[in-house]
Each structure stands twice: as structure tokens, then as C-alpha cells.
Scaffold this active site. Structure first.
Site, mmCIF file in Angstrom:
data_model
loop_
_atom_site.group_PDB
_atom_site.id
_atom_site.type_symbol
_atom_site.label_atom_id
_atom_site.label_comp_id
_atom_site.label_asym_id
_atom_site.label_seq_id
_atom_site.Cartn_x
_atom_site.Cartn_y
_atom_site.Cartn_z
ATOM 1 N N LYS A 58 -48.238 93.945 -38.030
ATOM 2 C CA LYS A 58 -48.666 95.574 -38.329
ATOM 3 C C LYS A 58 -47.674 96.086 -37.815
ATOM 4 O O LYS A 58 -47.501 96.925 -37.636
ATOM 5 C CB LYS A 58 -50.002 94.994 -38.339
ATOM 6 C CG LYS A 58 -50.771 95.667 -39.369
ATOM 7 C CD LYS A 58 -50.841 93.965 -40.398
ATOM 8 C CE LYS A 58 -50.023 93.903 -41.285
ATOM 9 N NZ LYS A 58 -49.697 91.951 -41.590
ATOM 10 N N VAL A 193 -47.166 87.219 -49.992
ATOM 11 C CA VAL A 193 -48.147 88.497 -48.760
ATOM 12 C C VAL A 193 -46.767 88.655 -47.635
ATOM 13 O O VAL A 193 -45.934 89.754 -47.431
ATOM 14 C CB VAL A 193 -49.137 88.029 -48.518
ATOM 15 C CG1 VAL A 193 -49.488 89.468 -47.886
ATOM 16 C CG2 VAL A 193 -49.523 87.710 -49.566
ATOM 17 N N GLU A 213 -37.480 84.937 -55.972
ATOM 18 C CA GLU A 213 -39.194 83.991 -56.059
ATOM 19 C C GLU A 213 -39.378 82.590 -57.398
ATOM 20 O O GLU A 213 -38.259 83.262 -58.497
ATOM 21 C CB GLU A 213 -40.469 85.702 -56.990
ATOM 22 C CG GLU A 213 -41.607 85.333 -57.604
ATOM 23 C CD GLU A 213 -42.348 84.282 -56.224
ATOM 24 O OE1 GLU A 213 -42.884 84.466 -55.366
ATOM 25 O OE2 GLU A 213 -42.975 83.682 -56.811
ATOM 26 N N VAL A 247 -34.617 77.599 -56.773
ATOM 27 C CA VAL A 247 -33.468 77.897 -55.526
ATOM 28 C C VAL A 247 -33.164 76.030 -55.474
ATOM 29 O O VAL A 247 -33.165 75.042 -55.927
ATOM 30 C CB VAL A 247 -34.904 77.782 -54.574
ATOM 31 C CG1 VAL A 247 -33.926 77.509 -53.455
ATOM 32 C CG2 VAL A 247 -35.209 79.385 -54.619
ATOM 33 N N ASP A 322 -57.910 78.612 -42.166
ATOM 34 C CA ASP A 322 -57.101 77.970 -42.386
ATOM 35 C C ASP A 322 -56.610 76.515 -42.873
ATOM 36 O O ASP A 322 -56.489 76.222 -43.602
ATOM 37 C CB ASP A 322 -55.504 78.412 -41.739
ATOM 38 C CG ASP A 322 -54.839 80.136 -41.795
ATOM 39 O OD1 ASP A 322 -55.915 80.747 -42.947
ATOM 40 O OD2 ASP A 322 -54.131 80.753 -42.235
ATOM 41 N N HIS A 454 -64.081 115.539 -49.111
ATOM 42 C CA HIS A 454 -63.560 116.396 -50.042
ATOM 43 C C HIS A 454 -61.985 117.849 -48.681
ATOM 44 O O HIS A 454 -62.904 118.085 -48.090
ATOM 45 C CB HIS A 454 -63.454 117.572 -50.729
ATOM 46 C CG HIS A 454 -62.139 117.904 -51.467
ATOM 47 N ND1 HIS A 454 -61.416 117.400 -52.565
ATOM 48 C CD2 HIS A 454 -61.485 119.769 -51.543
ATOM 49 C CE1 HIS A 454 -60.175 117.970 -52.373
ATOM 50 N NE2 HIS A 454 -60.920 119.900 -51.820
#
Ligand code: FAD
Ligand code: NAI
Length: 475
Positions: A58, A193, A213, A247, A322, A454
Site C-alpha cells: 500500500k 490480487v 493469466e 505458461v 493463512d 453530502h
């Protein structure tokens, strides 16, 4: 003499360090072991997320977006700049200091919560009286005993078979985040991602980027309408994405890399580039844990097998993040860490997998929660859809970023929100409202009746909710 703890957490990424803090908050005596080293060999807790994942990516996305804005969009605001230059070394240095602030912040938080931190590799020795004996191999060796063990050992980048990462020419996410100069040509394999985020960074800085891809559809897990809109924007930016490729051989040389592949038409092609980023997914990591010593069960992918509550096959041993099933996301790891600490304390920790948001931090950003239109069709659910384009949103026009839309999917009968999908400016922040709404099982009408400031991008959310009932006010 072994040091005794109520809870020992192995792994100091978002799953591990958050579990350790929550367990300490609940009054337990907690140890957290993490082996990540900074450049000086010191501790660098925070795992993949802090060191080579969420945070550094980021930071680079922000720097490269500023560069893109200065080069291509400031002129629209009447700001003229000459000779805009990018100092890549400074950008990487800034990213490194953002990472260090986060590493130091985590060490501070562990200390503040009285979690004992050990720098080194944690591994099982044996089941011991009322728990497990864990060895820490760092600068010195320590023996710990814990009544409860939480494993949060994360994941590693998946390499192409026969093409190991050298982090010079063939890069994982690690090397991709510290390229020293803008490559003229950059190839990526995998338009998931990481492929899209890293491809965007280096394209903005001037590299000619091609992503290969394997699948014939772009972002298959994303709502089709949203994925199409995103693809249009990426095409316009010049991010080349070739779908449906196979690939073949990857050859590296002093000059760079040559990737042989077959395109979607079945034609043999070669892509030459200065560098290659391989972003084809990640594999759970249990290296060095000595799982065999205690009979910890692993799955086919090398993941630690757990039930819905993150319990492994061993009593008192839990696993989160993970290294277990489910999406590989930092916030999912954190939620599991908190839930496990609470379960150990006898509480009812809970993670709602239906409301885990996803964000892809490209420009436009892509964010979603809940089911896509194609999933609802496959599940045979009757639904209503409502969309609102940012083109009709005053704040988006003032920002000069009107790409994309907000899309609501609600149950045809009850109007309950089943999914919200956004492509456009600040989608990462806008999605939070949808997550809250879904947690409270809100209807689209609930959102449509709430007063939104707004001018704000969030008005597009309200309008998309109104669109479910075909009564937008500004479109
Ligand atoms: P990790 O963060 O991998 O941490 C595991 C830690 O355990 C590491 O420090 C490791 O060194 C340590 N360890 C492993 N084995 C041992 C051992 N035996 N002894 C001691 N220590 C050990 N997710 C998001 O939600 N948002 C994002 O924007 C995002 N961006 C990403 C960008 C990139 C480039 C990548 C690669 C990932 C990104 N992710 C993002 C995914 C996110 O980083 C992971 O989902 C998250 O880090 C998982 O947390 P974890 O605690 O399970 O594991
Ligand atoms: P990914 O799963 O997102 O995408 C991998 C892509 O590579 C897929 O599109 C897949 O079809 C393709 N692929 C796989 N094998 C291939 C092959 N041999 N040839 C060509 N294409 C192939 O994985 P990625 O991008 O590596 O990221 C890993 C994980 O890290 C993500 O799934 C996500 O969980 C996490 N992450 C999250 C971020 C966020 O939340 N913003 C940012 C970056 C990573």
C-alpha cells in the site's frame, strides 16, 4: 528449566500477534514467538502483512499513485508541473520506514499488553504434562511450556514448477516490493490480487507491464459486472492482461527473462522482460514447526487441518490465518486470532465468514462483501440488483474520479442485503458500511432510508440501495 505460559503463540503476523494481545487482555500469561528478521538481524514482527505484504504494497501504491496524479491529472486542476521525476530509491526507503514503524508499533503493543516476545523459530519438542514443550531457536535457545498453543505461521509465495525465485529476475512478492529501478519491461504471471496491485505500481512508474493469466475469465471470484468495469479501466491505463494462456518454459539470462507461452488462440508466443513477478497464489507454511513430533495433522496443501473453531486434531492446539483454510487475508487472520483467544478463555469467539470483505487496492479500487450475482444464480436464490455509477455522484466529479459503480444485491422477497460490490474511488473505505449492514442483516431499504453526508462518495451507496427498488434520486 522450561519457562511456563498459559498460551504460546507461534508466528507474529496479524493472526498471531493479535491472538497474543487478546489472550493477554483476558488475563492469560502469554508468549509470542516470531522469527522474521529486519535488515540488521533484529526482530520484525507483523509477518507477511507488515514486512512484504499489505503495508509495503500500500505504501508503494500510494507513492506511485501520487506520481501518476502529478504526471497526468494535476493539469486538470490548473496545476502545472515540469519534469516530474521519480526517485525510486527514496520511494523504497519511505516504504521501508513505514514497515519499520509498524514493526516497532507491534513490539510496543506486545510489551504494553505484557506479552513475552521471543525472536527465533518456534518448534514442537513433545507433548508435556498439561500442555506442550516448545523450543525457540534464535540467537540463544530457549525451552518454553504452554498449556495452549496457537499456530499462526502464515504462508509463502507459490513458485512456478522448476522456476525458483531468485528475487533478482524472478520475483516473489518480496522482490517485487524492492525493485531498485523502474524496469523497462515487466512481466507478471497471475492476474490475481498481487498481479494487479504490483502491476499497477510499476506501470504507473513507467514500466511496460504484461500480465499472463491462466484462466479465461478476468477476476473470476469478483462479480462479473464489476470485473468487466475494472478490466475496461485497466485496459485504458495500458495495463496489458492476456487471459487464457498456458505458461511454458521460463528462461532467465543476464539480460532478463523469456517466457514461452501459448495464448488463448493456441498460438505459441514468447514474452521477453527485464523482470518477472510470479503471483500465482500462496502456500501455507509449516516449515520448521516439527509438526510430526506431536502428530499434528496437515492437509494436502500443507495447511494445518482445523475445524470451524480453529481447533486442530491435538487437544489445546489451535491454528489461525493463512496456514489454515479460508481466504488469505490479514483481517480474517486477526478475527480468527481474537476468536481463538476468547474460546480459550471460555467465551464464545465467532468469525462470520459471510461478511469478510475483500479489497483490491488498484485504481479504481475493487471491494466486495457477500455473494456475487453469479453465485446467487448458481445457488438458485431469487434476488434484485441495483447499481449506481460514480459518474452521477457529485463528490466523485469534484475529485475527478468518476470510474465505476456501487452494486447492491438483495433478496427478492425479504430485501435482505446478500452482497455489495464496488469498483471505484475509495471502494476500500465504502465497503465498511456494507459489512456493518450485512452483519446486522439489514435490508437494502434500511440503507436507502439512512441519511448520508453530502457531497460524499457514500451517497453512491445509498443510491445503489435505492436502485434495488428502482427509485434512484440522482440518476
Ligand atoms: P503471516 O503474516 O504470514 O505471519 C506469519 C509469521 O509467522 C511470520 O512472521 C513468520 O516469519 C512467522 N513464522 C512462521 N513459522 C514460524 C516458526 N516456526 N517460528 C517462529 N515464527 C514463525 N491481506 C489483506 O487483508 N489486505 C491486503 O492489502 C493484503 N495485501 C497483501 C499484499 C501482498 C504482496 C501479500 C503477499 C499479501 C497480502 N495480504 C493482504 C495477505 C496478508 O498478508 C496475509 O493474509 C496475512 O499476513 C496472514 O497473516 P498470518 O498471521 O496468518 O501470517
Ligand atoms: P491470487 O489467488 O489472488 O491470484 C493468482 C492468479 O494466478 C489467479 O488468477 C490464477 O488463475 C493465476 N494462476 C495460477 N497459476 C497460474 C499459472 N500457472 N499460469 C498463469 N496464471 C496462473 O494469488 P496472488 O495474487 O498470488 O495473491 C495471493 C493471496 O494474497 C491472495 O489470494 C490474497 O489472499 C492475498 N493478497 C491480498 C491482497 C489484498 O487483500 N488486497 C493483496 C495481495 C495479496
Amino acid at each position: 528449566m522450561s519457562k511456563q505460559f498459559d498460551v504460546i503463540v507461534i508466528g507474529g503476523g496479524p493472526g498471531g500477534y493479535i491472538a497474543a494481545i487478546r489472550a493477554a487482555q483476558l488475563g492469560m500469561n502469554v508468549a509470542c514467538i516470531d522469527e522474521w528478521k529486519n535488515a540488521a538481524g533484529g526482530p520484525a514482527p507483523g509477518g507477511t502483512c507488515t514486512n512484504v505484504g499489505c503495508i509495503p504494497s500500500k505504501a508503494l501504491l500510494q507513492s506511485s499513485e501520487h506520481f501518476e496524479q502529478a504526471n497526468h491529472h494535476f493539469a486538470d486542476h490548473g496545476i502545472s508541473l515540469k519534469d516530474v521525476k521519480m526517485d525510486v530509491a527514496k520511494m523504497i526507503g519511505r516504504k521501508d520506514s513505514v514497515v519499520k514503524q509498524n514493526n516497532d508499533g507491534i513490539l510496543y503493543l506486545l510489551k504494553k499488553n505484557k506479552v513475552t516476545f521471543f525472536h527465533g523459530r518456534g518448534s514442537f519438542v513433545k507433548a508435556a504434562e498439561g500442555g506442550y514443550e516448545i523450543k525457540v531457536a534464535g540467537k540463544t535457545e530457549e525451552s518454553l511450556t504452554g498449556k495452549q498453543i496457537i499456530l499462526a505461521t502464515g504462508s509463502n509465495a507459490r513458485a512456478l514448477p522448476g522456476v525458483p525465485f531468485d528475487e533478482e529476475t524472478v520475483l516473489s512478492n518480496d522482490g517485487a516490493l524492492r525493485i531498485g529501478a523502474v524496469p523497462k519491461k515487466l512481466a507478471l504471471i497471475g492476474s490475481g490480487v498481487i498481479g494487479l496491485e504490483m502491476g499497477s505500481v510499476w506501470r504507473r512508474l513507467g514500466a511496460e507491464v504484461t500480465i499472463l493469466e491462466g484462466l479465461p475469465t478476468f477476476l473470476g471470484a469478483v462479480d462479473e459486472q464489476i470485473a468487466k468495469e475494472a478490466k475496461k479501466a485497466f485496459d485504458k491505463q495500458g495495463l496489458k492482461i492476456e487471459l487464457g494462456v498456458k505458461v511454458g518454459e521460463v528462461k532467465t539470462s543476464k539480460k532478463g527473462v523469456a517466457i514461452a507461452y501459448t495464448n488463448a488462440k493456441g498460438e505459441a508466443q514468447t514474452l521477453e522482460a527485464d523482470k518477472l513477478i510470479v503471483s500465482i497464489g500462496r502456500v501455507p507454511n509449516t516449515i520448521g514447526l516439527n509438526a510430526e513430533a506431536v502428530g499434528l495433522k496437515l492437509g494436502e496443501r500443507g495447511d494445518i487441518l482445523v475445524d470451524a473453531d480453529c481447533k486442530t486434531n491435538l487437544p489445546g492446539v489451535w491454528a489461525v490465518g493463512d496456514v489454515v483454510r479460508g481466504p488469505m487475508l490479514a483481517h480474517k487472520a486477526e478475527e480468527e486470532g481474537v476468536a481463538v483467544a476468547e474460546r480459550i478463555a471460555g467465551q464464545h469467539g465467532h468469525v462470520n465468514f459471510n461478511t469478510v470483505p475483500w479489497v483490491i487496492y488498484t485504481s479504481p479500487e475493487i471491494a466486495w462483501v457477500g455473494r456475487t450475482e453469479q453465485q446467487l444464480k448458481a445457488d438458485g436464490v431469487a434476488y434484485k440488483a441495483g447499481t449506481f455509477p460514480f459518474l452521477a455522484n457529485g463528490r466523485a466529479r469534484a475529485l475527478g474520479d468518476t470510474t465505476g459503480m456501487v452494486k447492491f444485491l438483495a433478496d427478492a422477497k425479504t430485501d435482505e442485503i446478500l452482497g455489495v460490490h464496488i469498483v471505484g474511488p475509495m471502494a476500500s473505505e465504502l465497503i465498511a458500511e456494507a459489512v456493518v449492514a450485512m452483519e446486522f442483516r439489514a435490508s437494502a431499504e434500511d440503507i436507502a432510508r439512512i441519511c448520508h453526508a453530502h457531497p460524499s462518495l457514500s451517497e453512491a451507496t445509498k443510491e445503489a440501495a435505492l436502485a434495488v427498488d428502482k427509485r434512484t434520486l440522482n440518476f
